[in-house]
Scaffold this active site. Structure first.
Site, PDB file in Angstrom:
ATOM      1  N   LYS A 188     -16.775 -31.727 -42.605  1.00 38.75           N
ATOM      2  CA  LYS A 188     -17.917 -31.665 -41.698  1.00 38.75           C
ATOM      3  C   LYS A 188     -18.690 -29.962 -41.769  1.00 38.75           C
ATOM      4  CE  LYS A 188     -20.279 -33.776 -38.856  1.00 38.75           C
ATOM      5  NZ  LYS A 188     -20.833 -35.118 -39.039  1.00 38.75           N
ATOM      6  N   SER A 384     -24.003 -40.190 -40.464  1.00 33.47           N
ATOM      7  CA  SER A 384     -22.969 -39.668 -39.108  1.00 33.47           C
ATOM      8  C   SER A 384     -23.520 -40.735 -37.830  1.00 33.47           C
ATOM      9  CB  SER A 384     -23.384 -38.301 -38.641  1.00 33.47           C
ATOM     10  OG  SER A 384     -22.213 -37.694 -38.025  1.00 33.47           O
TER      11      SER A 384
END
Length: 585
Positions: A188, A384
């Site tokens: 991330k 995402s």
């Protein structure tokens, strides 16, 4: 005082009258104005420049006032592609000229456009291209042409892809502005710049793999169009062997090095136009507008709804460039309850955003899927939160150069305590209960608060992975292994089970028709945005001129940087957001 009041009242009255008169004239013109379509003359050439077209879908609005003053030209890339398809059988159109095209389209959109131009060429009509300079992205599109021209003093940017990431760990220490990061997933990397001074190996691994995959798609398409082997193209890029017009011609990336007047004269010769007469031209926007307004209505009773989800995922109604749960859920409900709609295609072009909004949309898709099949078509991005709203569809299509995955979540809490202390500012809190105080950027982050926030991040991540596992018929462990926030290209995603097929919007529509078992159908575009009168004023052309003014004063790249900062400021709650932006030039 009474005199002054009368003067002020008179001024206000005059102002209101002028405004009402202004809007009245425009509205009357919109209602009673004549047909502003441009006629298509015999032996015309379409000039393709998509500078003012950025989105697949231009949008529709419930309020006619908002429609009139929205600042939108009413044309999306999907409309352009449909117009190119119509031009194949239009006897008035002889060819397409890609002339100094400057657009902000993404690679996946360019892929769809290239496919349309390839199909157009197969009709026997020509596609030619001319530019003063070619960026790599522009050349990717222009290379599809039968003949490629380049200005003698122009240049070509053909060197492969790269990505640049800035790191702010030392800056935080020196400035006293800290970003408290709470995340799940080793990839991330949206928050890595706040934690490190250099790129992690995990991040370098994913960016390298992604860039290589995207480049492979670009170079393969160019190889087919220009009949140059892929290894030769990589050699040209590696050695910058096409950096001048003559070098580009020697490497067969362009066909002719000449000025624009020579290019136009060649088209005249192609069309057998003699003397000083110019050949007939029509811009792609005019031709598309004609096609949109004059196309015969499809008499098929069955419909396929195409719902466009474009931009960052935020809370609220949404707009052409923002995905909101209001317009998205309403569109899904309308399509679900419309008996004529037999299937739904969800076209996604989004890097993600609000995890909560993503889940609300996911839930509406889950309800709708029980009634009608849903096929997802991924554009430039479906990452995402963008993948969150895709994962439970019956089928998922992506282009090879779509950017997807990034299954991970994070939270960022700005803290100014060190800076405040340097400036002599001290903040104290008084509270009735141990955890009653809200988060404050001027008080050191409490470890308990961080623990609670991490708990929320972990909960959303587990929910995200569970949704993907259920939608893709995988185990939690299988999804977790390819998740962790890692970003994948479409060609990579199909190998690991995140997408089903490689293809564009037309392929997704055909698949939806197949699942619904219908052969004759029309398409209906959604959403229709519900905007208020307040939105009307914010979207007036003169209100939007501020954006153009700022761009002109500080430059495009600096403006993009400011917009990124504003984007971070808008983010509320836990984010399911793609870790970084990629700008291919």
């Amino acid at each position: 005082m009474k005199f002054l009041g009368n003067v002020i009242a008179t001024v206000i009255g005059i102002f209101v009258f002028i405004m009402l008169f202004f809007f009245g004239v425009i509205l009357i013109g919109a209602i009673f104005g004549g047909d502003d379509s441009v006629s298509v003359k015999t032996d015309s050439v379409i000039e393709l420049n998509l500078k003012n077209i950025q989105n697949d879908y231009a949008g529709k609005f419930k309020d006619p006032w908002v429609t009139q003053f929205s600042g939108q030209n009413g044309i999306g890339l999907t409309d352009v592609i449909n117009a190119i398809e119509a031009a194949k059988t239009d006897d008035h159109i002889k060819g397409i000229s890609i002339l100094n095209d400057e657009s902000y389209l993404g690679l996946a959109q360019y892929k769809d456009l290239r496919n349309a131009l390839e199909s157009f060429k197969k009709s026997g009509k020509f596609v030619w291209a001319y530019a003063n300079t070619y960026s790599q992205k522009e050349y990717y599109l222009n290379s599809v042409a039968n003949v490629v021209y380049l200005n003698p003093v122009g240049d070509m940017d053909f060197k492969g892809l790269s990505s640049e990431v800035m790191f702010f760990k030392d800056f935080q220490e020196k400035s006293g502005i800290h970003m408290e990061v709470i995340r799940h997933g080793k990839y991330k990397s949206a928050v890595e710049p706040f934690l490190e001074n250099k790129m992690s190996e995990a991040n370098r691994e994913q960016i390298t793999a992604l860039l290589n995959s995207l480049w492979s798609t670009v170079i393969t398409d160019i190889s087919k169009s220009r009949n140059i082997p892929v290894n030769k193209l990589n050699e040209i890029a590696n050695g910058l062997l096409a950096r001048t017009p003559e070098m580009a011609k020697a490497q067969r990336l362009v066909d002719i090095v000449a000025y624009e007047d020579v290019y136009h004269n060649a088209i005249k010769k192609q069309l057998k136009v003699t003397g000083d007469d110019d050949y007939n031209k029509i811009s792609i926007t005019d031709y598309t507008q004609n096609n949109v307004t004059t196309a015969l209505a499809d008499t098929a009773s069955d419909q396929i709804a195409i719902i466009y989800a474009q931009g960052e995922i935020l809370s609220g109604e949404g707009d052409v460039t923002e995905i909101g749960e209001g317009s998205m859920r309403r569109s899904l409900q309308e399509a679900r309850e419309n008996d004529d709609v037999k299937a739904i295609v969800l076209r996604i072009d989004s890097p993600g955003g609000s995890a909560l909004t993503s889940d609300l949309i996911w839930r509406e898709i889950e309800i709708t899927k029980k009634v009608k099949p849903i096929v997802v078509s991924m554009g430039n991005y479906a990452a995402s939160g963008g993948y969150y709203i895709a994962c439970n569809a019956n089928k998922i299509f992506a282009e090879n150069n779509t950017i997807t995955g990034s299954i991970g979540v994070f939270g960022v809490l700005p803290n100014f305590t060190p800076l405040a202390n340097k400036l002599g500012v001290n903040t104290e809190q008084v509270k009735t209960h141990e955890n009653s105080a809200n988060y404050s950027p001027f008080v050191p982050v409490d470890e308990k608060f961080k623990a609670f926030t991490l708990e929320s991040v972990e909960h959303i991540y587990n929910t995200f992975v569970t949704h993907v596992a259920q939608g893709r018929k995988m185990t939690f462990a299988e999804v977790d292994a390819i998740a962790q926030g890692r970003v994948w290209s479409g060609s990579q995603a199909i190998k690991i089970g995140l997408v089903d097929k490689i293809g564009g919007l037309d392929d997704a529509v055909a698949e939806a028709a197949k699942i619904a078992k219908i052969k004759s159908y029309s398409t209906q575009n959604y959403p229709e945005y519900d905007k208020s009168l307040n939105d009307l004023f914010s979207n007036l052309p003169f209100a939007k001129s501020k954006e153009a003014f700022i761009k002109e004063e500080i430059g495009e790249e600096n403006y993009i940087l400011i917009e990124q900062i504003k984007r971070f400021q808008r983010q509320k709650g836990v984010q399911a957001m793609m870790p970084y932006g990629i700008n291919i030039k």
